[in-house]
Design an enzyme around this catalytic site. Structure first.
Site, PDB file in Angstrom:
ATOM      1  N   ASP A  40       0.870  -1.181   0.000  1.00  0.00           N
ATOM      2  CA  ASP A  40       0.000   0.000   0.000  1.00  0.00           C
ATOM      3  C   ASP A  40       0.902   1.224   0.000  1.00  0.00           C
ATOM      4  OD1 ASP A  40      -3.220   0.377   0.654  1.00  0.00           O
ATOM      5  OD2 ASP A  40      -2.040   2.119   1.245  1.00  0.00           O
ATOM      6  N   ASP A  72       3.683   3.010  -4.337  1.00  0.00           N
ATOM      7  CA  ASP A  72       2.691   3.862  -4.995  1.00  0.00           C
ATOM      8  C   ASP A  72       2.371   3.207  -6.340  1.00  0.00           C
ATOM      9  OD1 ASP A  72       1.369   5.780  -6.501  1.00  0.00           O
ATOM     10  OD2 ASP A  72       2.637   7.439  -5.839  1.00  0.00           O
ATOM     11  N   VAL A  73       1.122   2.781  -6.531  1.00  0.00           N
ATOM     12  CA  VAL A  73       0.790   2.037  -7.759  1.00  0.00           C
ATOM     13  C   VAL A  73       0.922   2.879  -9.023  1.00  0.00           C
ATOM     14  CG1 VAL A  73      -0.730   0.360  -6.636  1.00  0.00           C
ATOM     15  CG2 VAL A  73      -1.709   2.491  -7.554  1.00  0.00           C
ATOM     16  N   ASN A  99      -5.900  -3.276  -6.222  1.00  0.00           N
ATOM     17  CA  ASN A  99      -7.072  -2.773  -5.480  1.00  0.00           C
ATOM     18  C   ASN A  99      -6.962  -1.300  -5.089  1.00  0.00           C
ATOM     19  OD1 ASN A  99      -9.584  -3.214  -3.915  1.00  0.00           O
ATOM     20  ND2 ASN A  99      -8.240  -2.768  -2.181  1.00  0.00           N
ATOM     21  N   TYR A 165     -13.957   9.475 -11.520  1.00  0.00           N
ATOM     22  CA  TYR A 165     -14.029   8.142 -10.918  1.00  0.00           C
ATOM     23  C   TYR A 165     -14.743   7.180 -11.863  1.00  0.00           C
ATOM     24  CZ  TYR A 165     -14.539   4.612  -7.246  1.00  0.00           C
ATOM     25  OH  TYR A 165     -14.460   3.458  -6.502  1.00  0.00           O
ATOM     26  N   LYS A 169     -12.887   4.055 -13.772  1.00  0.00           N
ATOM     27  CA  LYS A 169     -13.298   2.682 -13.457  1.00  0.00           C
ATOM     28  C   LYS A 169     -13.817   1.971 -14.707  1.00  0.00           C
ATOM     29  CE  LYS A 169     -12.161   2.417  -9.092  1.00  0.00           C
ATOM     30  NZ  LYS A 169     -11.142   1.459  -8.621  1.00  0.00           N
TER      31      LYS A 169
HETATM   32  N1  LIG Z   1     -15.932   1.953  -1.017  1.00  0.00           N
HETATM   33  C1  LIG Z   1     -16.715   1.784  -2.082  1.00  0.00           C
HETATM   34  O1  LIG Z   1     -17.920   2.049  -2.049  1.00  0.00           O
HETATM   35  C2  LIG Z   1     -16.128   1.248  -3.360  1.00  0.00           C
HETATM   36  C3  LIG Z   1     -17.007   0.877  -4.377  1.00  0.00           C
HETATM   37  C4  LIG Z   1     -16.486   0.385  -5.573  1.00  0.00           C
HETATM   38  C5  LIG Z   1     -15.123   0.268  -5.731  1.00  0.00           C
HETATM   39  N2  LIG Z   1     -14.288   0.642  -4.720  1.00  0.00           N
HETATM   40  C6  LIG Z   1     -12.853   0.484  -4.939  1.00  0.00           C
HETATM   41  O2  LIG Z   1     -12.334  -0.380  -3.961  1.00  0.00           O
HETATM   42  C7  LIG Z   1     -10.939  -0.106  -3.801  1.00  0.00           C
HETATM   43  C8  LIG Z   1     -10.601   0.024  -2.325  1.00  0.00           C
HETATM   44  O3  LIG Z   1     -11.301   1.162  -1.828  1.00  0.00           O
HETATM   45  P1  LIG Z   1     -11.847   1.276  -0.326  1.00  0.00           P
HETATM   46  O4  LIG Z   1     -13.269   1.668  -0.435  1.00  0.00           O
HETATM   47  O5  LIG Z   1     -11.442   0.122   0.479  1.00  0.00           O
HETATM   48  O6  LIG Z   1     -11.105   2.624   0.111  1.00  0.00           O
HETATM   49  P2  LIG Z   1      -9.963   2.917   1.178  1.00  0.00           P
HETATM   50  O7  LIG Z   1      -9.703   4.380   1.059  1.00  0.00           O
HETATM   51  O8  LIG Z   1     -10.360   2.352   2.495  1.00  0.00           O
HETATM   52  O9  LIG Z   1      -8.720   2.094   0.605  1.00  0.00           O
HETATM   53  C9  LIG Z   1      -8.000   2.525  -0.509  1.00  0.00           C
HETATM   54  C10 LIG Z   1      -6.550   2.115  -0.294  1.00  0.00           C
HETATM   55  O10 LIG Z   1      -5.815   2.457  -1.492  1.00  0.00           O
HETATM   56  C11 LIG Z   1      -4.585   3.014  -1.059  1.00  0.00           C
HETATM   57  N3  LIG Z   1      -4.030   3.854  -2.113  1.00  0.00           N
HETATM   58  C12 LIG Z   1      -4.523   5.051  -2.554  1.00  0.00           C
HETATM   59  N4  LIG Z   1      -3.702   5.538  -3.498  1.00  0.00           N
HETATM   60  C13 LIG Z   1      -2.690   4.642  -3.642  1.00  0.00           C
HETATM   61  C14 LIG Z   1      -1.533   4.598  -4.461  1.00  0.00           C
HETATM   62  N5  LIG Z   1      -1.261   5.598  -5.320  1.00  0.00           N
HETATM   63  N6  LIG Z   1      -0.712   3.524  -4.360  1.00  0.00           N
HETATM   64  C15 LIG Z   1      -0.972   2.519  -3.480  1.00  0.00           C
HETATM   65  N7  LIG Z   1      -2.040   2.520  -2.660  1.00  0.00           N
HETATM   66  C16 LIG Z   1      -2.892   3.586  -2.758  1.00  0.00           C
HETATM   67  C17 LIG Z   1      -4.924   3.799   0.189  1.00  0.00           C
HETATM   68  O11 LIG Z   1      -3.753   4.052   0.972  1.00  0.00           O
HETATM   69  C18 LIG Z   1      -5.908   2.871   0.876  1.00  0.00           C
HETATM   70  O12 LIG Z   1      -5.257   1.957   1.739  1.00  0.00           O
HETATM   71  C19 LIG Z   1     -10.650   1.156  -4.626  1.00  0.00           C
HETATM   72  O13 LIG Z   1     -10.114   0.790  -5.886  1.00  0.00           O
HETATM   73  C20 LIG Z   1     -12.041   1.739  -4.814  1.00  0.00           C
HETATM   74  O14 LIG Z   1     -12.131   2.555  -5.959  1.00  0.00           O
HETATM   75  C21 LIG Z   1     -14.756   1.118  -3.538  1.00  0.00           C
END
Ligand SMILES: NC(=O)c1ccc[n+]([C@@H]2O[C@H](COP(=O)([O-])OP(=O)(O)OC[C@H]3O[C@@H](n4cnc5c(N)ncnc54)[C@H](O)[C@@H]3O)[C@@H](O)[C@H]2O)c1
Length: 257
Positions: A40, A72-73, A99, A165, A169
């Site tokens: 992460d 950092d991805v 993710n 977003y 996606k």
């Molecule tokens: N929460 C929702 O409703 C939802 C719905 C659909 C999709 N998603 C997707 O699920 C995934 C996880 O999201 P979440 O809801 O658990 O959010 P979250 O904010 O809890 O987790 C996101 C994680 O990504 C990490 N991150 C951000 N930028 C980064 C980078 N440049 N390099 C490496 N790590 C990085 C953050 O540090 C964090 O740990 C994301 O791709 C998000 O778009 C979330």
């Protein structure tokens, strides 16, 4: 088949911090013969995920050995390092889960800046591209593997005030499909998961009440990250050996109407 001759499987998770990253990690750590490389951008989020599987000292959870890497991805060389660490420690890499993701600021298109768009593209799209590139570099000579990308149901449906977003996606869904076609002959499957909305830190910057209309559009209500994690376990597994290029929707019915 994913896994070594000895029957162990190595899974790397990029964006393993946060709500969904922690849920996917816990789900896969509970599976037998699975070693994990967790990565992460945020050291604190990654530490919380590791603590959540009872591997606070990094030595392992259940029978899983755990390696952690900050990365950092959006930076290809950092994603390459995650993959290299998997190979260095475990000798192979069977599954890569991409993710990490960021939500764009809440606003209509004319109010969003170029920076808002570039951030969404660099993390959501280029993060996934970097994961695919780094994964296939190891999986092709190894003889196969499974890549799972996190998209969103917002890549299939329009969510007002979240254009970067939704657009990025949608790009992730299309990346999974093209990569599935390109790497099928290498026995590499590429799929994505399209979650509906579950509560996480990703929504922290939204205005009060912004999720209310979104919640109302989920027939089963808002989900939890743990409701989505099983989709990753399935797509990563040999049970999905004939599934590639799919966008698996797990959204409480959001996209049904
Ligand atoms: N929460 C929702 O409703 C939802 C719905 C659909 C999709 N998603 C997707 O699920 C995934 C996880 O999201 P979440 O809801 O658990 O959010 P979250 O904010 O809890 O987790 C996101 C994680 O990504 C990490 N991150 C951000 N930028 C980064 C980078 N440049 N390099 C490496 N790590 C990085 C953050 O540090 C964090 O740990 C994301 O791709 C998000 O778009 C979330």
């Amino acid at each position: 088949m994913t896994g070594s001759a000895a029957g162990r499987r190595v899974v790397a998770i990029l964006g393993a911090g946060g709500a969904l990253g922690a849920a996917i990690t816990a789900r896969l750590a509970a599976e037998p013969d699975t070693d994990l490389v967790l990565s992460d951008l945020s050291e604190a989020s990654l530490a919380a995920t590791v603590a959540g599987i009872g591997a606070g000292d990094g030595s392992g959870a259940g029978d899983s050995a755990v390696e952690t890497v900050l990365a950092d991805v959006s930076r290809f060389e950092q994603v390459e390092e995650v993959v290299a660490r998997a190979v260095k420690r475990f000798g192979r890499l069977d599954v890569v889960i991409s993710n990490a993701g960021v939500l764009s600021p809440n606003g209509r298109i004319h109010n969003l800046s170029t920076d808002d768009w570039e951030r969404a593209f660099s993390v959501n799209v280029m993060g996934a591209v970097n994961a695919v590139k780094a994964a296939v570099a190891v999986m092709r000579p190894q003889g196969g593997g499974s890549i799972v990308l996190t998209a969103s149901v917002s890549g299939m449906t329009a969510w007002s005030h979240a254009a970067p977003y939704c657009v990025t996606k949608a790009g992730v869904i299309q990346l999974a499909k093209v990569a599935a076609v390109e790497y099928a002959r290498d026995d590499i499957r590429v799929n994505c998961v399209c979650p509906g909305t579950f509560r996480s830190a990703i929504h922290d910057d939204l205005p009060e009440g912004a999720l209310d209309p979104v919640a109302a559009r989920h027939p089963l209500g808002l989900g939890q990250a743990t409701d989505v994690a099983g989709a990753y376990a399935y797509l990563a597994s040999d049970a999905a050996r004939w599934t590639t290029g799919s966008a698996l929707v797990v959204d409480g019915g959001y996209s049904a109407p």
